[in-house]
Enzyme design. Structure first.
Site, PDB file in Angstrom:
ATOM      1  N   ARG A 114       0.807  -1.230   0.000  1.00 58.81           N
ATOM      2  CA  ARG A 114       0.000   0.000   0.000  1.00 58.81           C
ATOM      3  C   ARG A 114       0.840   1.280   0.000  1.00 58.81           C
ATOM      4  NH1 ARG A 114      -3.078  -2.921   3.682  1.00 58.81           N
ATOM      5  NH2 ARG A 114      -4.870  -3.893   2.648  1.00 58.81           N
ATOM      6  N   LYS A 136       2.828  11.947 -10.469  1.00 58.70           N
ATOM      7  CA  LYS A 136       2.049  10.979 -11.247  1.00 58.70           C
ATOM      8  C   LYS A 136       2.901   9.749 -11.517  1.00 58.70           C
ATOM      9  CE  LYS A 136      -0.808  14.109 -13.963  1.00 58.70           C
ATOM     10  NZ  LYS A 136      -1.111  14.501 -15.347  1.00 58.70           N
ATOM     11  N   GLU A 178      10.233  20.489 -24.000  1.00 57.90           N
ATOM     12  CA  GLU A 178       9.435  20.727 -22.785  1.00 57.90           C
ATOM     13  C   GLU A 178       9.927  21.993 -22.056  1.00 57.90           C
ATOM     14  OE1 GLU A 178       6.736  19.018 -22.110  1.00 57.90           O
ATOM     15  OE2 GLU A 178       7.009  17.076 -23.107  1.00 57.90           O
ATOM     16  N   LYS A 220       7.292  23.867 -13.211  1.00 59.13           N
ATOM     17  CA  LYS A 220       6.334  22.746 -13.139  1.00 59.13           C
ATOM     18  C   LYS A 220       5.812  22.598 -11.711  1.00 59.13           C
ATOM     19  CE  LYS A 220       4.917  18.154 -14.115  1.00 59.13           C
ATOM     20  NZ  LYS A 220       5.148  16.805 -14.606  1.00 59.13           N
ATOM     21  N   GLU A 230      -5.506  18.650 -10.991  1.00 60.40           N
ATOM     22  CA  GLU A 230      -5.834  19.048 -12.350  1.00 60.40           C
ATOM     23  C   GLU A 230      -7.259  19.524 -12.552  1.00 60.40           C
ATOM     24  OE1 GLU A 230      -3.765  16.855 -15.779  1.00 60.40           O
ATOM     25  OE2 GLU A 230      -4.058  15.418 -14.184  1.00 60.40           O
ATOM     26  N   ARG A 234      -3.522  23.874 -13.978  1.00 56.55           N
ATOM     27  CA  ARG A 234      -2.567  22.845 -14.415  1.00 56.55           C
ATOM     28  C   ARG A 234      -2.689  22.573 -15.912  1.00 56.55           C
ATOM     29  NH1 ARG A 234      -0.787  17.519 -10.878  1.00 56.55           N
ATOM     30  NH2 ARG A 234       0.627  16.614 -12.395  1.00 56.55           N
ATOM     31  N   ASN A 238      -0.297  21.688 -20.432  1.00 53.46           N
ATOM     32  CA  ASN A 238      -0.721  20.989 -21.628  1.00 53.46           C
ATOM     33  C   ASN A 238      -0.483  21.790 -22.912  1.00 53.46           C
ATOM     34  OD1 ASN A 238      -2.883  18.928 -22.870  1.00 53.46           O
ATOM     35  ND2 ASN A 238      -2.320  18.423 -20.766  1.00 53.46           N
ATOM     36  N   HIS A 241       0.346  20.293 -26.281  1.00 55.52           N
ATOM     37  CA  HIS A 241       0.138  18.852 -26.152  1.00 55.52           C
ATOM     38  C   HIS A 241      -1.162  18.335 -26.761  1.00 55.52           C
ATOM     39  CE1 HIS A 241       3.693  18.948 -23.701  1.00 55.52           C
ATOM     40  NE2 HIS A 241       3.620  17.655 -23.433  1.00 55.52           N
ATOM     41  N   HIS A 245      -0.317  15.167 -28.854  1.00 58.52           N
ATOM     42  CA  HIS A 245      -0.866  13.828 -28.637  1.00 58.52           C
ATOM     43  C   HIS A 245      -1.553  13.301 -29.903  1.00 58.52           C
ATOM     44  CE1 HIS A 245      -0.897  14.698 -24.054  1.00 58.52           C
ATOM     45  NE2 HIS A 245       0.199  14.063 -24.403  1.00 58.52           N
ATOM     46  N   HIS A 257       7.940  11.974 -28.549  1.00 58.21           N
ATOM     47  CA  HIS A 257       7.077  12.896 -27.816  1.00 58.21           C
ATOM     48  C   HIS A 257       7.580  14.340 -27.967  1.00 58.21           C
ATOM     49  CE1 HIS A 257       4.248  14.383 -24.922  1.00 58.21           C
ATOM     50  NE2 HIS A 257       5.231  14.901 -24.189  1.00 58.21           N
TER      51      HIS A 257
HETATM   52  N1  LIG Z   1       4.806  11.213 -14.617  1.00 59.09           N
HETATM   53  C1  LIG Z   1       4.778  12.286 -15.350  1.00 59.09           C
HETATM   54  O1  LIG Z   1       4.349  13.353 -14.932  1.00 59.09           O
HETATM   55  C2  LIG Z   1       5.314  12.225 -16.754  1.00 59.09           C
HETATM   56  C3  LIG Z   1       5.506  13.408 -17.478  1.00 59.09           C
HETATM   57  C4  LIG Z   1       6.043  13.310 -18.754  1.00 59.09           C
HETATM   58  C5  LIG Z   1       6.345  12.079 -19.309  1.00 59.09           C
HETATM   59  N2  LIG Z   1       6.141  10.945 -18.569  1.00 59.09           N
HETATM   60  C6  LIG Z   1       6.469   9.632 -19.125  1.00 59.09           C
HETATM   61  O2  LIG Z   1       7.868   9.566 -19.357  1.00 59.09           O
HETATM   62  C7  LIG Z   1       8.115   8.610 -20.390  1.00 59.09           C
HETATM   63  C8  LIG Z   1       9.103   9.197 -21.362  1.00 59.09           C
HETATM   64  O3  LIG Z   1      10.285   9.524 -20.661  1.00 59.09           O
HETATM   65  P1  LIG Z   1      11.702   9.483 -21.385  1.00 59.09           P
HETATM   66  O4  LIG Z   1      11.646  10.248 -22.644  1.00 59.09           O
HETATM   67  O5  LIG Z   1      12.707   9.804 -20.381  1.00 59.09           O
HETATM   68  O6  LIG Z   1      11.770   7.946 -21.853  1.00 59.09           O
HETATM   69  P2  LIG Z   1      12.674   6.744 -21.337  1.00 59.09           P
HETATM   70  O7  LIG Z   1      12.577   6.566 -19.897  1.00 59.09           O
HETATM   71  O8  LIG Z   1      12.318   5.579 -22.196  1.00 59.09           O
HETATM   72  O9  LIG Z   1      14.154   7.218 -21.699  1.00 59.09           O
HETATM   73  C9  LIG Z   1      14.478   7.480 -23.059  1.00 59.09           C
HETATM   74  C10 LIG Z   1      15.688   6.685 -23.508  1.00 59.09           C
HETATM   75  O10 LIG Z   1      16.845   7.290 -22.969  1.00 59.09           O
HETATM   76  C11 LIG Z   1      17.668   6.310 -22.353  1.00 59.09           C
HETATM   77  N3  LIG Z   1      18.391   7.022 -21.300  1.00 59.09           N
HETATM   78  C12 LIG Z   1      17.859   7.630 -20.215  1.00 59.09           C
HETATM   79  N4  LIG Z   1      18.804   8.269 -19.533  1.00 59.09           N
HETATM   80  C13 LIG Z   1      19.966   8.072 -20.203  1.00 59.09           C
HETATM   81  C14 LIG Z   1      21.298   8.524 -19.991  1.00 59.09           C
HETATM   82  N5  LIG Z   1      21.628   9.337 -19.003  1.00 59.09           N
HETATM   83  N6  LIG Z   1      22.226   8.125 -20.881  1.00 59.09           N
HETATM   84  C15 LIG Z   1      21.898   7.330 -21.938  1.00 59.09           C
HETATM   85  N7  LIG Z   1      20.671   6.900 -22.178  1.00 59.09           N
HETATM   86  C16 LIG Z   1      19.715   7.272 -21.321  1.00 59.09           C
HETATM   87  C17 LIG Z   1      16.742   5.227 -21.926  1.00 59.09           C
HETATM   88  O11 LIG Z   1      17.392   3.978 -21.837  1.00 59.09           O
HETATM   89  C18 LIG Z   1      15.708   5.236 -23.048  1.00 59.09           C
HETATM   90  O12 LIG Z   1      16.136   4.440 -24.124  1.00 59.09           O
HETATM   91  C19 LIG Z   1       6.774   8.288 -21.021  1.00 59.09           C
HETATM   92  O13 LIG Z   1       6.359   7.011 -20.590  1.00 59.09           O
HETATM   93  C20 LIG Z   1       5.854   9.358 -20.467  1.00 59.09           C
HETATM   94  O14 LIG Z   1       4.526   8.915 -20.349  1.00 59.09           O
HETATM   95  C21 LIG Z   1       5.635  11.015 -17.318  1.00 59.09           C
HETATM   96 ZN   LIG Z   2       5.161  16.399 -22.708  1.00 56.76          ZN
END
Ligand SMILES: NC(=O)c1ccc[n+]([C@@H]2O[C@H](COP(=O)([O-])OP(=O)(O)OC[C@H]3O[C@@H](n4cnc5c(N)ncnc54)[C@H](O)[C@@H]3O)[C@@H](O)[C@H]2O)c1
Ligand SMILES: [Zn+2]
Length: 357
Positions: A114, A136, A178, A220, A230, A234, A238, A241, A245, A257
């Site tokens: 939990r 999130k 971003e 942020k 939200e 907030r 977006n 976006h 999307h 993205h």
């Molecule tokens: N929780 C939230 O508020 C929130 C907000 C925005 C995005 N997200 C989520 O985040 C995800 C996308 O994040 P992302 O773009 O970081 O993707 P990711 O975690 O897949 O990382 C992108 C790539 O970079 C590589 N990588 C990461 N750090 C590295 C480093 N220092 N050196 C070499 N390679 C490295 C990873 O292995 C991967 O292949 C999506 O699933 C999205 O939904 C969440």
């Molecule tokens: Zn985004």
């Protein structure tokens, strides 16, 4: 330096801070069983000594890098491993990697017994400036992205800008999209700083990256803390976006993205200008900065307008069957009219999309 996000948990953004992970973990997670849940590729870099700190000697679980791991199967596998290892309520989790690691490991932490505490160690620029702050967590399902999850704030965020040196170029630029969004929605001075420091940012200069990560996280955190569930403002996070999307869906995620956000920002600024919401010239400045960062401002391939419109029609901001957008009124300022989102006519949306086609 600690940037106090949400006034609740510390966000450490500092070159070299990763070297203090053991002591920060003890301070924020306690002395129970600590498990690092890591993106496999990032974990390999860490253990090879390429992430600006010695290898991690503690317990670790890795998952294959990429969005494909952000699902309930991985969540169950990792959760079962923790149960087999007898991790108790005094346990803690360190999420190491990009946004996928933060969302997946965060969701494990949110649900394990939990909820146990976790630390975010974002290693991608997107995770540093966006995903690691806001609380999130969650996973994707075959019905769509992020459909199962929970709000679970980290006990701390530990971000070392030096880890970004190994990040692939496309991921790096995506994170910059971003940051441009953050400048556009909340801080004209920050936007101007990015314009002036574009060269240093493209070289991944440590000092420039530290400032970028701090300012974006502050923005942020400020927006999120004022509106955690939200309901109103907030929505400004977006910006860009709604179109982004739709572009991701219509291109079956061929665009990253960040690339989709870049195009979305340009199209939505064009829409804001055409609707008389934004000052003239807003789109021009946004588009030039994105281009400078090597991000797309026009689609390389034709995308069906109808597919984009039907994807936007499913956006969760919509009300009474009208597509709604969070729109800027100028660089650094979002329009607060009508509860932070504007309904747009289909003809206006079509001509905004024409600016990126
Ligand atoms: N929780 C939230 O508020 C929130 C907000 C925005 C995005 N997200 C989520 O985040 C995800 C996308 O994040 P992302 O773009 O970081 O993707 P990711 O975690 O897949 O990382 C992108 C790539 O970079 C590589 N990588 C990461 N750090 C590295 C480093 N220092 N050196 C070499 N390679 C490295 C990873 O292995 C991967 O292949 C999506 O699933 C999205 O939904 C969440
Ligand atoms: Zn985004």
């Amino acid at each position: 330096m600690v940037t106090h996000a949400l006034g609740r948990y510390p966000v450490y953004i500092e070159p070299g801070v990763l070297g203090r992970l053991e002591s920060l973990s003890e301070e924020h997670l306690g002395r129970g069983h600590i498990t690092m849940i890591a993106d496999g590729a990032v974990h390999d870099l860490l253990q090879a000594g390429r992430l600006a700190r010695p290898r991690w000697e503690g317990d670790a679980v890795t998952f294959p890098a990429g969005e494909g791991s952000k699902n309930r199967k991985e969540w169950a596998r990792i959760t079962d491993l923790l149960l087999e290892r007898g991790v108790g309520r005094d346990g803690g989790i360190i999420a190491l990697g990009g946004g996928v690691a933060g969302d997946l490991a965060g969701f494990v932490a949110a649900t394990y017994l939990r909820g146990i505490p976790f630390i975010q160690v974002p290693t991608s620029l997107l995770a540093m400036v966006d995903a690691s702050v806001g609380g999130k967590t969650g996973v994707d399902t075959r019905h769509g992205k992020n459909l199962v999850g929970a709000f679970h704030h980290p006990a701390a965020v530990v971000a070392d800008p030096r880890v970004l040196l190994t990040l692939p170029e496309r991921d790096y630029r995506g994170g910059l999209a971003e940051a441009v969004k953050h400048g556009l929605i909340a801080d004209a001075e920050y936007f101007g700083w990015m314009e002036r420091e574009a060269g240093a940012l493209l070289r991944r200069d440590t000092e420039a990256l530290t400032h970028l990560a701090r300012r974006s996280v502050e923005i942020k955190a400020e927006v999120v803390s004022a509106d955690e569930r939200e309901t109103g403002r907030r929505a400004i996070l977006n910006a860009g976006h709604t179109v982004a999307h739709a572009l991701e869906q219509a291109t079956a995620f061929e665009l990253s993205h960040g690339e989709a956000v870049s195009l979305g920002l340009v199209a939505e600024c064009a829409l804001a200008e055409a609707m008389g919401v934004a000052a003239a010239g807003t789109r021009g400045r946004v588009s030039s900065l994105l281009e400078r960062f090597g991000l797309p401002v026009r689609l390389a391939k034709r995308v069906e307008e109808a597919a984009l419109l039907s994807a936007m029609a499913r956006d969760k901001k919509n009300r009474r069957a009208r597509i709604r957008f969070a729109l800027p009124s100028a660089i650094g300022c979002m329009s607060a009219e009508a509860g932070w989102t504007h309904a747009a006519e289909e003809v206006a949306i079509r001509s905004a999309l024409a600016t990126i086609s």
